[in-house]
Design an enzyme around this catalytic site. Sequence first.
Site, short mmCIF file in Angstrom:
data_model
loop_
_atom_site.label_atom_id
_atom_site.label_comp_id
_atom_site.label_asym_id
_atom_site.label_seq_id
_atom_site.Cartn_x
_atom_site.Cartn_y
_atom_site.Cartn_z
N HIS A 191 15.43 -13.99 11.69
CA HIS A 191 14.83 -13.98 13.10
C HIS A 191 13.63 -14.01 13.49
O HIS A 191 13.23 -14.76 14.44
CB HIS A 191 15.63 -12.75 13.94
CG HIS A 191 17.03 -12.85 14.15
ND1 HIS A 191 17.70 -11.86 14.95
CD2 HIS A 191 17.99 -13.49 13.66
CE1 HIS A 191 18.95 -12.21 14.99
NE2 HIS A 191 19.01 -13.12 14.12
N HIS A 249 15.58 -18.41 18.10
CA HIS A 249 14.77 -17.63 17.28
C HIS A 249 13.46 -18.50 17.05
O HIS A 249 12.21 -17.70 17.12
CB HIS A 249 15.16 -17.17 15.92
CG HIS A 249 16.34 -16.43 15.97
ND1 HIS A 249 16.59 -15.06 16.60
CD2 HIS A 249 17.74 -16.81 15.85
CE1 HIS A 249 17.80 -14.76 16.65
NE2 HIS A 249 18.53 -15.61 16.11
N CYS A 256 0.94 -1.14 -0.02
CA CYS A 256 0.16 0.03 0.12
C CYS A 256 0.86 1.16 -0.09
O CYS A 256 2.18 1.13 -0.07
CB CYS A 256 -0.73 -0.11 1.23
SG CYS A 256 -0.16 0.04 2.92
#
Length: 156
Positions: A106, A141, A73
């Site tokens: 991550h 992670h 957008c």
Amino acid sequence: MKIMEPDKSPIVIGCDHAAYSLKEKIKSFLMQMEIHVQDVGTFSEDSVDYPDFGIKAASMVSRGSFKRGILLCGTGIGMSMVANRFPNVRAALCSNIFSATMSRRHNNANLLTLGSRVIGEKLALEIVKVWLSAGFDQGRHKRRVDQFDRIDNINV
Ligand code: RB5
């Protein structure tokens, strides 16, 4: 750093009027890489409401019909807000190569959002390429990203 060949999984893409032109360029770029693209619109520069298109694409990623999505957008902000309301969607708004790489390494981002009024075409295409090429680092992670799934069960 874990940089691999671009992931060639099919991608669902969507945008609003502000990003129609950039969406078309990204679509061609993906198709040149022989990546199948499902375009949920919008299909012109006529004014539309970005949530309509964000909801279409994010719901497809949420239910696993597509492994990855790209939403655009004017700022990328509205699309990222919409997409992150969906379970299993990890949308990352990226305006630079470092964020795009780290959102994969991550955060295991599965949906990229871009702002057509924020970055130019060249950088946008570089971000897309890096985002498709970087892998998830796993380990600590993964433990952290797995915590996202428990958010739905938290009483606020
Ligand atoms: C449309 O004018 C603009 O608000 C939209 O493209 C987006 O930037 C919203 O977050």
